[in-house]
Scaffold this motif. Structure first.
Motif, mmCIF file in Angstrom:
data_model
loop_
_atom_site.group_PDB
_atom_site.id
_atom_site.type_symbol
_atom_site.label_atom_id
_atom_site.label_comp_id
_atom_site.label_asym_id
_atom_site.label_seq_id
_atom_site.Cartn_x
_atom_site.Cartn_y
_atom_site.Cartn_z
ATOM 1 N N SER A 1 0.832 -1.201 0.000
ATOM 2 C CA SER A 1 0.000 0.000 0.000
ATOM 3 C C SER A 1 0.868 1.254 0.000
ATOM 4 O O SER A 1 1.634 1.480 0.945
ATOM 5 N N ILE A 2 0.737 2.066 -1.029
ATOM 6 C CA ILE A 2 1.473 3.324 -1.109
ATOM 7 C C ILE A 2 1.146 4.203 0.094
ATOM 8 O O ILE A 2 2.042 4.794 0.700
ATOM 9 N N GLU A 3 -0.129 4.286 0.461
ATOM 10 C CA GLU A 3 -0.540 5.130 1.586
ATOM 11 C C GLU A 3 0.100 4.668 2.893
ATOM 12 O O GLU A 3 0.578 5.480 3.688
ATOM 13 N N GLU A 4 0.142 3.362 3.111
ATOM 14 C CA GLU A 4 0.733 2.819 4.341
ATOM 15 C C GLU A 4 2.236 3.099 4.404
ATOM 16 O O GLU A 4 2.762 3.505 5.446
ATOM 17 N N ILE A 5 2.917 2.905 3.283
ATOM 18 C CA ILE A 5 4.363 3.117 3.254
ATOM 19 C C ILE A 5 4.681 4.602 3.424
ATOM 20 O O ILE A 5 5.610 4.971 4.143
ATOM 21 N N VAL B 1 9.134 13.606 1.533
ATOM 22 C CA VAL B 1 9.097 12.148 1.519
ATOM 23 C C VAL B 1 9.123 11.760 0.048
ATOM 24 O O VAL B 1 8.257 12.179 -0.723
ATOM 25 N N VAL B 2 10.129 10.981 -0.324
ATOM 26 C CA VAL B 2 10.208 10.469 -1.691
ATOM 27 C C VAL B 2 9.884 8.993 -1.628
ATOM 28 O O VAL B 2 10.450 8.248 -0.824
ATOM 29 N N LEU B 3 8.950 8.571 -2.485
ATOM 30 C CA LEU B 3 8.504 7.188 -2.521
ATOM 31 C C LEU B 3 8.702 6.645 -3.927
ATOM 32 O O LEU B 3 8.297 7.279 -4.895
ATOM 33 N N MET B 4 9.349 5.493 -4.026
ATOM 34 C CA MET B 4 9.553 4.819 -5.298
ATOM 35 C C MET B 4 8.731 3.544 -5.295
ATOM 36 O O MET B 4 8.796 2.751 -4.362
ATOM 37 N N SER B 5 7.938 3.382 -6.341
ATOM 38 C CA SER B 5 7.095 2.211 -6.491
ATOM 39 C C SER B 5 7.555 1.415 -7.705
ATOM 40 O O SER B 5 7.526 1.932 -8.824
ATOM 41 N N GLY B 6 7.989 0.172 -7.482
ATOM 42 C CA GLY B 6 8.334 -0.725 -8.583
ATOM 43 C C GLY B 6 7.134 -1.595 -8.899
ATOM 44 O O GLY B 6 6.517 -2.152 -8.004
ATOM 45 N N MET B 7 6.807 -1.690 -10.179
ATOM 46 C CA MET B 7 5.600 -2.405 -10.599
ATOM 47 C C MET B 7 5.936 -3.453 -11.654
ATOM 48 O O MET B 7 6.941 -3.352 -12.347
ATOM 49 N N VAL B 8 5.051 -4.420 -11.794
ATOM 50 C CA VAL B 8 5.176 -5.433 -12.842
ATOM 51 C C VAL B 8 4.697 -4.798 -14.147
ATOM 52 O O VAL B 8 3.551 -4.353 -14.238
ATOM 53 N N ILE C 1 2.231 -3.797 -7.532
ATOM 54 C CA ILE C 1 3.441 -3.236 -6.953
ATOM 55 C C ILE C 1 4.287 -4.354 -6.349
ATOM 56 O O ILE C 1 3.797 -5.135 -5.531
ATOM 57 N N SER C 2 5.569 -4.392 -6.739
ATOM 58 C CA SER C 2 6.479 -5.415 -6.215
ATOM 59 C C SER C 2 7.371 -4.872 -5.102
ATOM 60 O O SER C 2 7.772 -5.626 -4.217
ATOM 61 N N VAL C 3 7.690 -3.586 -5.138
ATOM 62 C CA VAL C 3 8.572 -3.004 -4.136
ATOM 63 C C VAL C 3 8.197 -1.549 -3.901
ATOM 64 O O VAL C 3 7.841 -0.833 -4.835
ATOM 65 N N LEU C 4 8.261 -1.153 -2.632
ATOM 66 C CA LEU C 4 8.075 0.254 -2.263
ATOM 67 C C LEU C 4 9.242 0.665 -1.384
ATOM 68 O O LEU C 4 9.579 -0.026 -0.417
ATOM 69 N N VAL C 5 9.854 1.777 -1.747
ATOM 70 C CA VAL C 5 10.929 2.369 -0.963
ATOM 71 C C VAL C 5 10.530 3.815 -0.697
ATOM 72 O O VAL C 5 10.180 4.539 -1.626
ATOM 73 N N ALA C 6 10.567 4.218 0.569
ATOM 74 C CA ALA C 6 10.246 5.601 0.920
ATOM 75 C C ALA C 6 11.312 6.124 1.872
ATOM 76 O O ALA C 6 11.773 5.408 2.760
ATOM 77 N N VAL C 7 11.678 7.382 1.658
ATOM 78 C CA VAL C 7 12.686 8.033 2.485
ATOM 79 C C VAL C 7 12.161 9.407 2.886
ATOM 80 O O VAL C 7 11.746 10.189 2.031
ATOM 81 N N GLY C 8 12.186 9.663 4.198
ATOM 82 C CA GLY C 8 11.791 10.960 4.717
ATOM 83 C C GLY C 8 13.009 11.739 5.182
ATOM 84 O O GLY C 8 13.845 11.199 5.914
#
Length: 161
Positions: free
Chosen positions: A25-29, A41-48, A104-111
């Motif tokens: 979940s993008i919102e949760e991450i 906050v930068v969020l990267m979403s990797g998708m299939v 979505i396969s991977v979510l990375v977020a950095v604050g």
């Protein structure tokens, strides 16, 4: 000789790391990366995606060696803080199992307090994860064939998997 992991990197309580079968979940991450000291906050979403090198893909199947993958995630966070000491929160969640196109396969977020370090740190995290984490994917193609690939092999070959 006995090996001890007492000196192994431990995650900070404000960070979040996971290998999971559950949808991401993008919102949760994003919420996990949020902090009152953040200016970004930068969020990267990797998708299939639906193709690899022009060959139609119908699904990807991910497997991970979870204990080692999590240690790689912890090390990424520690290294990020060495490079960008103002990093407030690091979130890395990777999904395993069979995923359809668009999932979505991977979510990375950095604050961080500032956007430039948040962008740089987030890119560092996903690039390092893809190179170092023991995570493999099986590409399932439209013609019914499939093939396993280490996600690190994608980076080494110059492909953008």
């Amino acid at each position: 000789m006995k090996t001890t992991f007492a000196s192994a990197i431990q995650p900070r309580t404000e960070d979040s790391f996971a290998i999971t079968f559950a949808p991401l979940s993008i919102e949760e991450i994003y919420a996990k990366a949020d902090d009152p000291a953040n200016g970004a906050v930068v969020l990267m979403s990797g998708m299939v995606r639906n193709q690899t090198d022009g060959q139609p893909v119908v699904a990807l199947e991910y497997q991970a060696y979870e204990p080692m993958a999590l240690r790689v995630f912890y090390q990424i966070a520690a290294d990020m803080r060495s490079l960008w000491p103002d990093v407030k929160r690091v979130v890395i969640h990777h999904r395993v199992g069979r995923l359809r196109v668009g999932e979505i396969s991977v979510l990375v977020a950095v604050g961080c307090p500032h956007r430039s370090e948040a962008f740089e740190a987030c890119r560092y995290a996903i690039d390092t994860l893809k190179h170092n984490a023991p995570i493999w994917k099986k590409e399932h193609w439209q013609d019914g064939s499939s093939s396993w690939v280490s996600i690190g092999a994608c980076e080494q070959s110059g492909e953008n998997c």
